[in-house]
Motif scaffolding. Structure first.
Motif, PDB file in Angstrom:
ATOM      1  N   GLN A 490      17.579 -28.506  10.134  1.00  0.00           N
ATOM      2  CA  GLN A 490      17.437 -27.274  10.916  1.00  0.00           C
ATOM      3  C   GLN A 490      18.422 -27.267  12.096  1.00  0.00           C
ATOM      4  OE1 GLN A 490      13.334 -26.257  11.680  1.00  0.00           O
ATOM      5  NE2 GLN A 490      13.847 -25.144  13.544  1.00  0.00           N
ATOM      6  N   ILE A 491      18.546 -28.408  12.756  1.00  0.00           N
ATOM      7  CA  ILE A 491      19.461 -28.495  13.902  1.00  0.00           C
ATOM      8  C   ILE A 491      20.905 -28.300  13.431  1.00  0.00           C
ATOM      9  CG2 ILE A 491      20.418 -30.159  15.572  1.00  0.00           C
ATOM     10  CD1 ILE A 491      17.499 -31.112  16.035  1.00  0.00           C
ATOM     11  N   ARG A 496      25.601 -24.578  12.987  1.00  0.00           N
ATOM     12  CA  ARG A 496      26.528 -24.129  11.929  1.00  0.00           C
ATOM     13  C   ARG A 496      27.332 -25.295  11.365  1.00  0.00           C
ATOM     14  NH1 ARG A 496      26.062 -18.748  12.624  1.00  0.00           N
ATOM     15  NH2 ARG A 496      25.676 -18.066  14.733  1.00  0.00           N
ATOM     16  N   GLN A 497      26.644 -26.313  11.053  1.00  0.00           N
ATOM     17  CA  GLN A 497      27.292 -27.532  10.562  1.00  0.00           C
ATOM     18  C   GLN A 497      26.603 -27.903   9.251  1.00  0.00           C
ATOM     19  OE1 GLN A 497      27.224 -30.575  13.611  1.00  0.00           O
ATOM     20  NE2 GLN A 497      26.638 -32.147  12.146  1.00  0.00           N
TER      21      GLN A 497
END
Ligand SMILES: Cc1cc2nc3c(=O)[nH]c(=O)nc-3n(C[C@H](O)[C@H](O)[C@H](O)COP(=O)(O)OP(=O)(O)OC[C@H]3O[C@@H](n4cnc5c(N)ncnc54)[C@H](O)[C@@H]3O)c2cc1C
Length: 510
Positions: A490-491, A496-497
């Motif tokens: 989620q992180i 956006r990775q």
């Protein structure tokens, strides 16, 4: 306040915290874990006394079978490649005073034949139950947890629904029926008496017990040789090898917040540490109401902690016995004609386990024997701090040892060491509310929450996440490890990775 020293601070080095740490490091985040104890694992633990290792956790680990659900999780965490597992072909035996015994085989064919022998008149019910177990051997429980719920859109839910569709029948039939209610449907008096205990607690939804049998039958629910603490230490080692840092004896007193954004933690010794994000992988109640002072909550969260949801508090009496138990079944629950009173409650069943299947846990020819009982947290809390607390522990263990003497004559003289763990012991060592061994206990009320998931964030607070058994109803080691994996996914999404996973020594995209 100083600049963030690290990317992510994780509170708690239980399995959820360690797993989150590993996946964060795999994805290039610098992390530090703060743990109140002096060792990793949290509830996934064991303790050594006079040459005996008393295991306090894993009986069955989902994911122990190659190519089975959860297996790749353990591969990524580097914990399974070098580990041997013991796979039992029976969950437990339940024995009445007249010797009549129910053997809870994991093989549905064997179980069906055995149950039919015990009670031919209950054949329809027995058949339906075993059909359900067979169906669940194809069900992949990890499907429900493979993706962070917060990232799931309507298409993801549809895809999940389609995968789960073939199992909706058994889920609907057995998911909302407790073992106790199931037992009432039997005509045979012995089975009516034994069935509520066949999965260790009467309120367990039958489907949860069936899933356990199905996983055992698939050889995907084994005991890790070396025990639970060694298992946790292997994940700790993986975390360190990925470059993570753990601070032990480092109890977090407060999560530091600036403009509704979590920015770090303060320990009890007043040291402060800063990070861009904070993940709480520790007790759910104290996170919300103590570490954050109750500022970021909601009526729903408050409601959850007002006592109406069940938790599982237990009493574990561990014995080091100078006797070889290896010829006994590994787990027998004795059904008593007359109750014994232990910790203020009438007990009609006493479950006895031994660990001779893992010789590394006791000296040669000797055995670790454990009695586990559900108990009231409030009972022990009332005694705590008064001199009678220890006296009570001794008395309860004495009562149970007297009972054991009836099942295994002469055992009293062979007992070399007695260890008593009450809910207060679990609370003291891991901070878990009411000493709960699994967060919210799975029952009919909480089972749906396992599917829908609980929110991993708190209202109004940014850069803060919760993982572990208090946001994954029913807890369990694989589910909380998945919780740690999901939060990092989620992180990564927020940043956006692409989410990456690495196998030890090699790496590949997730
Ligand atoms: C007797 C027993 C039997 C079980 N059997 C099984 C089984 O057979 N199979 C299975 O899969 N699961 C089993 N479980 C359940 C499983 O162990 C738990 O659900 C799981 O380990 C919970 O992990 P966690 O990381 O969420 O929480 P925890 O293990 O509670 O970890 C939280 C960590 O946070 C630390 N902490 C708390 N507060 C603070 C603070 N303020 N500052 C710093 N650190 C803090 C604690 O010390 C702890 O290390 C069993 C549990 C018990 C007790």
């Amino acid at each position: 306040m100083t600049e963030a020293g690290t990317d992510i601070i994780i509170i708690g080095a239980g399995i959820a915290g360690l797993a989150a740490g590993c996946y964060a490091q795999m994805n290039g985040y610098r992390t530090e874990i703060f743990e109140l104890h002096n060792q990793p694992g949290g509830l996934c633990t064991a303790w050594e006394r006079r040459g005996y290792t008393f295991d306090g956790c894993i009986h069955y680990l989902f994911g122990s079978g190659p190519d089975q659900p959860f297996y790749s999780l353990w591969q990524e965490l580097g914990v399974i490649q070098t580990r041997r597992f013991v796979h039992h072909d029976e969950l437990m035996r339940l024995t009445a005073s007249n010797g009549k015994t129910l053997i809870v085989y994991s093989d549905p064919d064997r179980l069906e034949a055995h149950l039919m022998d015990l009670s031919p008149r209950d054949r329809k019910l027995i058949h339906a139950f075993c059909v359900g177990v067979r169906a669940l051997t194809d069900f992949d429980l990890s499907l429900l947890l493979q993706q962070p719920k917060a990232l799931m859109g309507p298409m993801d839910w549809t895809r999940l629904g389609l995968k789960v569709l073939p199992f909706l029948g058994p889920m609907a039939r057995w998911g909302l029926l407790s073992a106790q209610e199931f037992a009432h449907r039997f005509q045979d008096p012995f089975l009516r008496r034994a069935i509520p205990q066949m999965f260790a607690w009467p309120s367990i939804p039958v489907m949860v017990g069936m899933s356990l049998l199905a996983s055992m039958h698939n050889k995907n629910a084994g005991f890790p040789v070396g025990g639970s603490l060694a298992f946790a230490r292997a994940i700790e080692q993986r975390y360190r090898s990925l470059g993570g840092t753990i601070h032990y004896n480092a109890q977090v007193e407060r999560i530091l917040v600036q403009r509704d954004r979590a920015i770090g933690v303060r320990l009890y010794n007043n040291d402060e540490y800063f990070a861009n994000r904070v993940i709480a992988a520790c007790d759910g109640r104290s996170t919300v109401f103590d570490l954050l002072g109750g500022k970021y909550t909601s009526p729903c969260i408050k409601h959850r902690y007002n006592g109406h949801l069940p938790v599982y508090s237990q009493l574990q009496i561990s014995l080091g016995v100078n006797r070889d138990f290896s010829h006994h079944p590994h787990w027998t629950t004795y059904l008593l004609d007359k109750p014994v009173v232990v910790a203020g409650e009438h007990r009609y069943e006493i479950g006895v386990k031994h660990y001779c299947f893992d010789p590394s846990l006791s000296p040669p020819e000797k055995s670790v024997v454990i009695i586990m009982l559900t108990t009231s947290y409030q009972y022990w809390q009332r005694l705590y701090g008064r001199s009678i607390y220890n006296a009570e522990e001794i008395q309860e263990s004495g009562i149970l040892i007297d009972q054991l003497e009836q099942f295994y004559p002469g055992i009293k003289a062979d007992i070399e060491f007695v260890d008593v763990a009450t809910p207060l012991s679990y609370e003291r060592y891991t901070g878990n509310w009411q000493g709960s061994s699994c967060g919210w206990l799975l029952n009919k009320q909480t089972l749906p929450l396992l599917i829908t998931g609980l929110r991993k964030t708190l209202p109004g607070l940014h850069r803060f996440y919760r993982i572990g058994q208090w946001v994954e109803p029913g807890g369990s080691v694989p589910v909380v490890a998945m919780s740690g994996r999901n939060i990092i996914q989620q992180i990564c999404h927020e940043d956006r990775q692409a989410f990456q996973v690495m196998m030890p020594e090699t790496s590949r995209a997730g």
